[in-house]
Design an enzyme around this catalytic site. Structure first.
Site, mmCIF file in Angstrom:
data_model
loop_
_atom_site.group_PDB
_atom_site.id
_atom_site.type_symbol
_atom_site.label_atom_id
_atom_site.label_comp_id
_atom_site.label_asym_id
_atom_site.label_seq_id
_atom_site.Cartn_x
_atom_site.Cartn_y
_atom_site.Cartn_z
ATOM 1 N N THR A 98 40.820 2.677 9.877
ATOM 2 C CA THR A 98 40.807 3.855 9.008
ATOM 3 C C THR A 98 40.422 5.113 9.772
ATOM 4 O OG1 THR A 98 38.511 3.384 8.373
ATOM 5 C CG2 THR A 98 40.250 2.523 6.937
ATOM 6 N N GLU B 92 32.596 -6.585 7.238
ATOM 7 C CA GLU B 92 32.247 -7.266 5.992
ATOM 8 C C GLU B 92 33.052 -8.551 5.802
ATOM 9 O OE1 GLU B 92 30.202 -3.787 5.922
ATOM 10 O OE2 GLU B 92 32.373 -3.892 6.158
ATOM 11 N N GLU C 258 40.925 11.306 3.238
ATOM 12 C CA GLU C 258 39.734 11.525 4.061
ATOM 13 C C GLU C 258 40.040 12.258 5.361
ATOM 14 O OE1 GLU C 258 37.635 7.850 4.636
ATOM 15 O OE2 GLU C 258 37.256 7.572 2.497
ATOM 16 N N ASP D 289 23.349 -2.835 6.587
ATOM 17 C CA ASP D 289 24.574 -2.049 6.745
ATOM 18 C C ASP D 289 24.253 -0.633 7.207
ATOM 19 O OD1 ASP D 289 27.301 -1.453 6.732
ATOM 20 O OD2 ASP D 289 27.320 -0.886 4.628
ATOM 21 N N CYS E 158 35.518 -9.011 -6.201
ATOM 22 C CA CYS E 158 36.188 -8.021 -7.051
ATOM 23 C C CYS E 158 35.578 -6.630 -7.007
ATOM 24 C CB CYS E 158 36.198 -8.494 -8.508
ATOM 25 S SG CYS E 158 36.705 -10.203 -8.742
ATOM 26 N N VAL F 157 35.191 4.216 -0.460
ATOM 27 C CA VAL F 157 34.511 3.009 -0.922
ATOM 28 C C VAL F 157 33.620 3.254 -2.131
ATOM 29 C CG1 VAL F 157 32.559 3.279 0.680
ATOM 30 C CG2 VAL F 157 33.176 1.000 -0.168
ATOM 31 N N HIS G 178 37.298 -3.050 -7.987
ATOM 32 C CA HIS G 178 37.244 -2.803 -9.427
ATOM 33 C C HIS G 178 35.895 -2.266 -9.902
ATOM 34 C CE1 HIS G 178 41.196 -4.458 -10.430
ATOM 35 N NE2 HIS G 178 40.970 -5.363 -9.496
ATOM 36 N N ASN H 258 26.941 9.251 5.273
ATOM 37 C CA ASN H 258 27.979 8.289 5.604
ATOM 38 C C ASN H 258 28.977 8.940 6.557
ATOM 39 O OD1 ASN H 258 30.177 6.173 5.213
ATOM 40 N ND2 ASN H 258 28.587 5.380 3.868
ATOM 41 N N THR I 169 31.745 -3.104 14.514
ATOM 42 C CA THR I 169 33.034 -2.419 14.642
ATOM 43 C C THR I 169 32.868 -0.918 14.867
ATOM 44 O OG1 THR I 169 33.138 -2.345 12.227
ATOM 45 C CG2 THR I 169 34.345 -4.110 13.321
#
Length: 690
Positions: free
Chosen positions: A177, A195, A81, A317, A613, A547, A617, A404, A252
């Site tokens: 990040t 989160e 990124e 969010d 998860c 993400v 995943h 985003n 944040t």
């Protein structure tokens, strides 16, 4: 006959590498790039973060001759990124896991690399891949924030660490990040982790020594303790209940910053609440300052000059961490110093950056959560039921946002802003009294229900937006979201990479497609450009990730969405070629058996999978390709599922143990859900087959 000493010294200087003679980067050097486009010294090129370059050797008339000058294969399997920086012949950039490399810009030869050796299990409490958005330059140092919360200063010539500071409490699930910025000799760095239940703040460190200069907390802490700075006393009045500081609060500062040297104001964007659902973190309402806000801070002291809250009482969010861009616009016949932002919530904001007053705000995409932004109050007019207190809702945008972190750019020549727009619906459900904070993705908004969003309603676009008229000038549609950031140039060009693996150039004024390159990898980063020895180059980090790829889903499984990580550098008449990609391995389809467990067991597994998860995943067990798809896990993996999840059998590979959060019976429920999804998808494929 000996050569005159003067001549010998001249020849010695000419033979000395430029890097050895390079002047250090300072405020004057960064401000000089506003007119001179040869170097790219800061994340958004200039303090204004316009991502516009005055270079025009490559322009709309000759961009069809653009070719690959050189490329560099990178040992990287997660998202790239970062926007590379360029100074005195050297490219500085970062990769996943916060690693940094310096590359000779002429040859593509690696000069040095630095690995902070972040533990791979740290990805468990990093919401959005093990990514890093770039480094900062100041003096003779390179600065990088690490996934585990450190800020490290490196020697720009050697890559050796000079100092390191742990900017966060390592016992808490913070991460970094974002790219640092350096203002007036101070390295500014934020963090992420809302989160997972953290309290947001932004910090400034002395660029030479690493000593903490100041820290600004974005949300109040325990009211029984003294407030760290006076702004928090006023902020606390906008929170309700007696739990918010125990839940973290959020807010944040994980990405956007900009700086105006004349006003001496540092602008930062803050993130979402922790958890997302305001009804849980602040029962009874409240704006919850300074969530989802733009803050103007004095860089010498860390004192707040003004704030503007983009989404009061955020429950979706809807962060304000998207790119902040500074410009001068002619509005109502008068020049105005403005700040522009296209945050997640889908409204394009133009503020007076001297005082934070709203000038205009209009929808730049599909928005159903609010009717408009009231210019008199500066507040959104929310749609009925949008806070999902009584029943689940589907609305636009989603947590992915209408825009985003992917960088937008502003071209002063065309007057347009080029936005990586995305259209994705969000599904929200109030978990209310059933919500339990765990060491997992804590939204209290039914995150697992987002698995039901079909790919057919997901799309993306390159959107050219007129910030004065507050309307679209042109638009290039894409089949999905999560496309790369943009770069605009004085050559009447806009460059952008896409999720499907192409690098594009469009005319900046009309959006005409002028050039395309097959990058063999999905691209999420933004391009940059620089000049070396009279030749203009365009560079980009190509490496699929982030993400959206981890949370996966049908929309993240299009052709071209692969990770073949490279640094690609282009120039006119470039002749280099990428090697042909290796063929994809053949898939062996297993014939699954139906799950006979009780439906409530499978449903419980779905909720647990969504919380623990899905962020790696894939939502609905559909992986985005970077992390194994559990529907395709082997019989041996299924047999040892408990050992893997609870005992850390695959910890050396980056799969952490969840023995601090899950019980054996819950792990079994997750496995049942995965197996049921495998069977459902198998039956759906074969039923649809001719």
């Amino acid at each position: 006959m000996k050569k005159p000493l003067r001549t010998s010294l001249l020849m010695l200087c000419l033979a000395t590498p430029l890097a050895a003679l390079a002047a250090g980067v300072d405020e004057a050097a960064i401000r000089a790039t506003e007119q001179a486009g040869g170097e790219w010294l800061s994340h958004g090129r200039t303090y204004a973060e316009q991502r516009f370059s005055p270079l025009k050797q490559i322009d709309a008339s000759n961009v069809r001759s653009l070719g690959l000058a050189w490329y560099m294969d990178l040992d990287n399997t997660r998202g790239l990124e970062a926007t590379p920086l360029f100074h005195d012949g050297v490219i500085y950039t970062s990769m996943s896991w916060s690693r940094v490399i310096a590359v000779d810009a002429a040859s593509g030869k690696e000069l040095w690399r630095y690995d902070p050796e972040v533990a791979k299990v740290k990805a468990r409490t990093s919401c959005c891949d093990a990514v890093n958005r770039g480094v900062a330059l100041w003096g003779d140092k390179v600065y990088v924030g690490t996934l585990d919360g450190r800020l490290i200063a490196l020697d720009a010539k050697t890559g050796k660490a000079i100092w390191s500071q742990q900017t966060t409490d390592p016992a808490k699930p913070y991460s970094i990040t974002g790219a640092p910025r350096v203002v007036k000799g101070k390295v500014i760095i934020g963090n992420g982790g809302a989160e997972y239940g953290v309290r947001g703040f932004v910090s400034a460190y002395d660029a030479d020594t690493g000593k903490l200069a100041w820290r600004f907390y974005t949300v109040p802490g325990d009211p029984a303790l003294p407030y760290e700075h006076p702004e928090l006393r006023e902020a606390a009045k906008t929170w309700q209940g007696d739990q918010y500081w125990k839940l973290g609060g959020g807010g944040t500062v994980w990405d956007s910053m900009a700086y105006d040297p004349e006003l001496d104001l540092l602008y930062v964007g803050t993130g979402n609440g922790s958890p997302w659902n305001r009804e849980v973190r602040s029962p009874g309402g409240g704006d919850n300052l300074y969530l989802s806000s733009i803050l103007a801070i004095r860089p010498d002291t860390g004192k707040l000059a003004w704030h503007y809250q983009v989404t009061p009482g955020d429950s979706w969010d809807f962060t304000a961490t998207q790119q902040i861009t500074l410009a001068e616009l002619n509005i109502d016949g008068k020049p105005r110093k403005v700040l522009m932002q296209a945050p997640k919530n889908g409204f394009f904001y133009v503020l007076d950056r001297t005082n934070g007053k709203l000038i205009s705000a209009e929808k730049f995409g599909k928005v159903t959560w609010a009717e408009k932004v009231d210019l008199a109050t500066g507040r959104p007019v929310e749609a009925p039921g949008v806070r999902y207190e009584k029943e689940p809702i589907v609305m636009w945008p989603s947590p992915f946002g209408a825009h985003n972190w992917h960088s937008m750019s502003f071209n002063p020549g065309t007057g347009l802003v080029y936005i990586p727009y995305q259209e994705v619906p969000g599904v929200y459900r109030n978990e209310g009294k059933d919500f339990v904070t765990r060491k997992a993705f804590n939204t209290a908004a039914g995150f697992a229900d987002a698995t039901d969003v079909p790919a057919a309603v997901v799309s993306g676009a390159l959107l050219a937006w007129d910030p004065v008229k507050q309307k679209a000038a042109w638009k290039v549609p894409y089949p999905t979201h999560w496309n790369g950031g943009t770069l605009s140039t004085a050559g009447n060009l806009v460059f952008q990479g896409t999720a499907a693996g192409q690098m594009h150039a469009y005319s900046a004024d009309k959006g005409e497609a002028l050039w395309q390159f097959e990058a063999q990898s999905g691209i999420v980063a933004a391009p940059m450009t620089f000049e070396l020895a009279g030749r203009q180059y365009v560079a980009i980090m190509a490496g699929w990730g982030g993400v959206a790829t981890l949370t996966g889903g049908e929309s993240m499984n299009l052709p071209g969405m692969k990770n073949r990580s490279r640094l690609l550098v282009f120039a006119l008449d470039g002749k280099a070629q990428l090697p042909p990609p290796a063929p994809a391995p053949a898939k062996v389809e297993r014939v699954p058996q139906p799950v006979t467990a009780a439906p409530e067991q499978v449903q419980a597994g779905k909720q647990l999978y969504g919380q623990f998860c899905s962020v790696c995943h894939g939502m609905g067990t559909i992986s985005g390709g970077l992390i194994p798809d559990l529907r395709q896990s082997s019989d041996a993996t299924r047999e040892h599922f408990q050992q893997i999840v609870l005992q850390g059998a695959l910890k050396p590979l980056g799969m952490p143990s969840f023995d601090d959060s899950l019980k054996p019976e819950e792990v079994e429920q997750i496995k049942l859900y995965v197996m049921s999804r495998e069977y459902e998808d198998y039956m759906a494929r074969h039923k649809a087959a001719p």
